[in-house]
Design a protein around this motif. Structure first.
Motif, PDB file in Angstrom:
ATOM      1  N   ILE A   8      62.645  -1.931  18.905  1.00 48.85           N
ATOM      2  CA  ILE A   8      61.832  -0.777  19.169  1.00 48.85           C
ATOM      3  C   ILE A   8      62.002  -0.530  20.667  1.00 48.85           C
ATOM      4  O   ILE A   8      61.871  -1.795  21.550  1.00 48.85           O
ATOM      5  CB  ILE A   8      60.539  -0.967  18.688  1.00 48.85           C
ATOM      6  N   ASP A   9      61.991   0.706  21.365  1.00 51.43           N
ATOM      7  CA  ASP A   9      61.963   1.111  22.543  1.00 51.43           C
ATOM      8  C   ASP A   9      60.382   1.027  23.263  1.00 51.43           C
ATOM      9  O   ASP A   9      59.261   1.427  22.472  1.00 51.43           O
ATOM     10  CB  ASP A   9      62.434   2.431  23.098  1.00 51.43           C
ATOM     11  N   GLU A  10      60.270   0.068  24.049  1.00 55.24           N
ATOM     12  CA  GLU A  10      58.997  -0.089  24.535  1.00 55.24           C
ATOM     13  C   GLU A  10      58.989   0.259  26.307  1.00 55.24           C
ATOM     14  O   GLU A  10      60.062   0.112  26.919  1.00 55.24           O
ATOM     15  CB  GLU A  10      58.470  -1.513  24.801  1.00 55.24           C
ATOM     16  N   ILE A  11      57.956   0.750  27.028  1.00 61.46           N
ATOM     17  CA  ILE A  11      57.917   0.857  28.499  1.00 61.46           C
ATOM     18  C   ILE A  11      57.113  -0.470  28.961  1.00 61.46           C
ATOM     19  O   ILE A  11      55.944  -0.645  28.505  1.00 61.46           O
ATOM     20  CB  ILE A  11      57.559   2.235  28.739  1.00 61.46           C
ATOM     21  N   ALA A  12      57.951  -1.147  29.851  1.00 59.97           N
ATOM     22  CA  ALA A  12      57.307  -2.328  30.289  1.00 59.97           C
ATOM     23  C   ALA A  12      56.057  -1.928  31.273  1.00 59.97           C
ATOM     24  O   ALA A  12      55.995  -0.850  31.949  1.00 59.97           O
ATOM     25  CB  ALA A  12      58.195  -3.025  31.118  1.00 59.97           C
TER      26      ALA A  12
END
Ligand code: SF4
Length: 295
Positions: A291-295
């Protein structure tokens, strides 16, 4: 004083503005769309001393911004509805900002029934213990947990938790008492179909957000370097009309991850996540889908 509300709370704006006016404040309201604390209306500080952002916990630190999260109560005893779906006895607990204030009581209830519970301290984009948001699932990465129990409404976050952690996830809606296991297969096959449509695109627009808390310019540059058919496109609002006008056959979205997942059906062409574009470019395998996550 400037007030900013996400879509779900905008209808409260008049009532809150009126109450503040009665207390002697001069109030202005942001009428622009707002999706999260990643998107503060800081330009309104030209006209006001302070911005009050409703609905979310702090994500961007600013001395003149006050965050006023929105809470929804429920009966912690509802957790018993999830017990038949749990596979083990060491349970990681996660939820969204509306319910973080009750996660401790849910844990207490589970422990009284003989379970061990783990609630990760808050950090970064999710400052409250056990909190997850649609672009960050770090608090669900709980080594040694047998299950992750998500308390909240909708299936987007539980799917995200499942795809981010690979663990057994149970989703409990605390308002209806319905407990379910998220099914990632349908979600992944939809994403696979979107990727296949994008595979032969003549050109890719790599979307870079102009919103402070959604900007991933370094990632966008790295993605653009993977294909000589890719171009960086800076945008504030990512709308179907603008994507159509720009005319790319496919886009890669480095702005809010939910745009690719929730809004794909509104978009005229495929809008990939960074991970999906990496798979298309051959620098990552399908087995490494995340899944795409923003660090
Ligand atoms: S980037 Fe998207 S999911 Fe993350 S806080 Fe902003 S609106 Fe929410």
């Amino acid at each position: 004083m400037a007030l900013q509300f996400p879509a779900g709370l905008k209808r409260q704006s008049v009532k809150i503005a009126q109450a503040l006016r009665e207390e002697g404040f001069l109030v202005i309201i942001s009428g622009d769309p707002c999706y999260g604390a990643c998107d503060l209306a800081l330009d309104l500080l030209t006209y006001a001393d302070v911005l009050v952002h409703f609905g979310h916990t702090p994500l961007l630190q600013h001395p003149d911004v006050i965050y006023e999260p929105f809470r929804v109560d429920f009966d912690p005893a509802v957790v018993e509805k999830a017990l038949p779906l749990l596979k083990g006895r060491r349970i990681g607990l996660v939820t969204t900002v509306q319910h973080t204030h009750l996660l401790g009581e849910v844990g207490h209830r589970l422990r009284s029934l003989g379970y061990e519970t783990v609630i990760t301290p808050g950090e970064g984009r999710t400052p409250e213990p056990g909190q997850v948001i649609g672009c960050s699932y770090g608090s669900a990465r709980i080594p040694g947990a047998t299950d992750i129990l998500f308390i909240g409404t909708g299936m987007f976050h539980p799917l995200g938790v499942q795809l981010a952690t690979g663990m057994h996830v149970v989703a409990l809606d605390p308002l209806t008492g319905i407990a379910e296991e998220p099914d990632t297969r349908k979600f992944l096959s939809r994403r696979h179909a979107v990727m296949e449509k994008a595979r032969d695109a003549g050109h890719y627009g790599i979307i870079v957000s102009r919103k402070q808390g959604q900007n991933r310019h370094p990632l966008a540059c790295r993605l653009a370097s993977l294909s000589d058919r890719a171009y960086l496109v800076f945008m504030d609002e990512v709308s179907p009309d603008e994507l159509l006008n720009l005319g790319f056959a496919a886009y890669v979205n480095t702005a809010c991850p939910r745009l690719s997942y929730d809004d794909q059906k509104r978009f005229p062409v495929p809008v990939l996540t960074p991970v999906e574009f990496e798979i298309l470019c051959g620098v990552r395998t399908w087995d490494e889908y995340r899944i795409d996550e923003i660090a």
